[in-house]
Write an enzyme that holds these catalytic residues in place. Structure first.
Site, PDB file in Angstrom:
ATOM      1  CB  CYS A 384      -0.981  -0.036   1.180  1.00  0.00           C
ATOM      2  SG  CYS A 384      -2.327   1.163   1.058  1.00  0.00           S
ATOM      3  CG  HIS A 522      -3.675  -3.664   2.902  1.00  0.00           C
ATOM      4  ND1 HIS A 522      -2.755  -3.178   3.806  1.00  0.00           N
ATOM      5  CD2 HIS A 522      -4.248  -2.577   2.333  1.00  0.00           C
ATOM      6  CE1 HIS A 522      -2.786  -1.849   3.798  1.00  0.00           C
ATOM      7  NE2 HIS A 522      -3.680  -1.466   2.909  1.00  0.00           N
ATOM      8  CD  GLU A 524      -1.474  -6.363   5.067  1.00  0.00           C
ATOM      9  OE1 GLU A 524      -1.754  -5.219   5.450  1.00  0.00           O
ATOM     10  OE2 GLU A 524      -1.015  -6.612   3.929  1.00  0.00           O
TER      11      GLU A 524
END
Length: 560
Positions: A384, A522, A524
């Site tokens: 990001c 993102h 994650e």
């Protein structure tokens, strides 16, 4: 309330004595065991704060904002849930006081209550119950965590709602599990059960009798204390479960299973389930406990003093290591320190990750981190804001675009390589800058969105497929006006949105840099300890190779 076609058995998880005891991880661990027994499990968080969601809350106060597939900005506990169970959650699974009141007030303004007086009971509690039913209907079992601590005034409507659900559904389809603290008093050399007794007393005063107690403590709970707690709380002794501090949160499913927690829940709710198969969790623990290598990753962020702001990033890095039996040591580096100290703050790491964020504080430190990794051949992973920092560095220091920046930080930048999508538009192949007033129309891009990977790129190699979906949470984008110029200078556009409008990933060619990749999304949020995530696995592998190379040969400087 209208009853659903299938009444889903519910486990309500409450907390007492103090906050931050780990209700979310405890609930997720139980859910993981139940899932391993063949049950379809869902989870839900009831948060007592009046904010509609945590999207505008400070990371210093609230930690990470987790994002679901459908774009809901939620509490970080939903991240725990999705890391422990395979159910993909949605905005239905995260409810706040603010959202409940917002819905009730909207109904009142529409006249849905026919001019009646709107009250906490029954209108607020009915809306809470409706949300619980809506989020859990159709599953074999639902686990519902009530945020806060028993005794907090903010939690009372939620506690009253779950009390009513017990009354309406009966004890055969509801179970109350209460997590409390049993503190170790070093001066006395013993555990103290009185706080747990008082917490249960407080819970019973509002009409809730816990069926199971999870007793968080530094030391294992002696049988004598277990019997004492059972006697004074009216909870069966076998349902007083020790939740002793563990050095690895992924040990909890096995730890609770060995104490029979899942058997208690299944028998109590009359569920049909097979034996627990925790082989995947045992494999996770084995990889964690017996690494064959280790690496040090520098995480360059602006909230490193409050690491919960990067909870999913930290976990995803560890997951990437688990897939190759590598211990991942995290070095948290404040991006403002990089601005003050220069590259000295970055020395000695095997890889650099720059995570997301907002605002100009520390941004130049992130740009310096990207530049340092690019010039010295250190594996770099930008997420990001970390991608935007890498683009700004490349524009300034490779393309020679002096003053290149994001319009988030400099609205008058001569080269706004990052900007709101409303600041530029594509017409007949041309991209033009829009007026400054368009900032008011900037919107957050949220949730799961597909992107197409470019053949032959590092990103395509990592994922092993052409189209992938990742979750987003950002406002600013790569400015298409600079696509050609940066590509001509060697930056690879590795992925774009399905309509070809938005840049999703950038990277450097492998003959220029061993592993340099940055993404606008993102990833994650989609990493789990059992599966990992392709980008994090690839990044940790690159860090291992970089470490091995550094130990066998002099460092060489690499420039894009």
């Amino acid at each position: 309330m209208t009853s659903p076609s299938h009444v889903t058995p519910l486990v309500f998880v409450t907390g007492g004595v103090v906050s931050s005891l780990g209700k979310g991880i405890a609930a997720a661990s139980l859910a993981a065991i139940l899932e391993s027994r063949g049950l379809r499990v869902t989870m839900m968080k009831l948060d007592p704060y009046i904010n509609v969601d945590p999207g505008t809350m400070s990371p210093f106060q609230h930690g990470e904002v987790y994002v679901t597939d459908d774009g809901a900005e939620t509490d970080l506990d939903l991240g725990h849930y999705e890391r422990y169970v395979r159910t993909r959650l949605s905005r239905k699974n995260s409810i706040t006081t603010g959202r409940i009141y917002e819905t009730v007030i909207r109904k009142e303004r529409r006249g849905d209550y026919l001019g009646g007086t709107v009250q906490v009971i029954p209108h607020i509690t009915d809306e809470i119950k409706r949300c619980i039913v809506d989020a859990t209907d159709g599953y074999d079992i639902g686990l519902v965590e009530v945020g806060g601590t028993v005794g907090d005034i903010e939690s009372l409507p939620f506690l009253e709602a779950i009390r009513q659900l017990r009354s309406e559904r009966g004890p055969e389809s509801t179970l109350f599990m209460h997590l409390t603290l049993v503190p170790w008093i070093a001066a006395a050399g013993e555990l103290k059960t009185k706080p747990t007794q008082h917490s249960v007393k407080e819970l019973r005063s509002i009409g809730i009798q816990p069926d199971v107690l999870l007793c968080r403590s530094e030391k294992p709970l002696p049988d004598s204390d277990r019997r004492k707690i059972a006697l004074f709380t009216n909870v069966p002794e076998r349902a007083v479960i020790s939740a002793v501090d563990l050095d690895n949160i992924y040990k909890l499913p096995r730890f609770f299973h060995e104490q029979g927690l899942d058997d208690i829940v299944i028998r109590r709710l009359g569920l049909q389930a097979g034996p627990a198969d925790l082989a995947e969790w045992d494999a996770v623990l084995d990889a964690s406990e017996h690494p064959v290598d280790e690496v040090t990753i520098g995480v360059v962020g602006k909230y490193v003093d409050h690491q919960d702001a990067y909870k999913s990033v930290a976990e995803a890095l560890k997951h990437g290591g688990l897939r190759q039996r590598t211990r991942v040591n995290l070095r948290w580096i404040e991006s403002s320190d990089v601005e003050r100290q220069g590259i000295a703050a970055l020395e000695g790491v095997d890889g650099i990750l720059v995570p997301g964020g907002f605002g100009d504080r520390g941004f130049e430190g992130k740009v310096l981190a990207a530049k340092f990794a690019r010039e010295h051949g250190i594996p770099y992973f930008g997420i990001c804001y970390g991608m935007q920092a890498a683009v700004v560095d490349y524009a300034r220091n490779v393309c020679g675009l002096d003053g290149a920046n994001s319009t988030e930080n400099d609205k008058h930048s001569p080269h706004p390589v990052i900007g709101l999508i409303t600041e530029w538009r594509t017409q007949s192949g041309d991209v033009e800058r829009r007026s400054e007033e368009s900032d008011l129309g900037g919107t957050m891009r949220l949730g799961l969105q597909d992107q197409r990977l470019k053949p032959g790129t590092l990103a395509r190699e990592m994922y092993g497929r052409d189209v992938v979906g990742e979750r987003h949470r950002h406002r600013y984008e790569f400015n298409n006006r600079y696509r050609t110029q940066l590509e001509d200078a060697g930056l690879v556009i590795a992925a774009k949105s399905m309509d070809d409008l938005l840049v999703e990933m950038v990277e450097l060619p492998r003959d220029v840099h061993p592993w340099f990749l940055a993404c606008q999304a993102h990833p994650e949020f989609l990493s789990t300890p059992r599966d990992g995530h392709p980008l994090f696995i690839g990044f940790i592998r690159a860090a291992r190779e970089s470490k091995a190379h550094a130990n066998s040969a002099p460092a060489t400087e690499v420039r894009g």
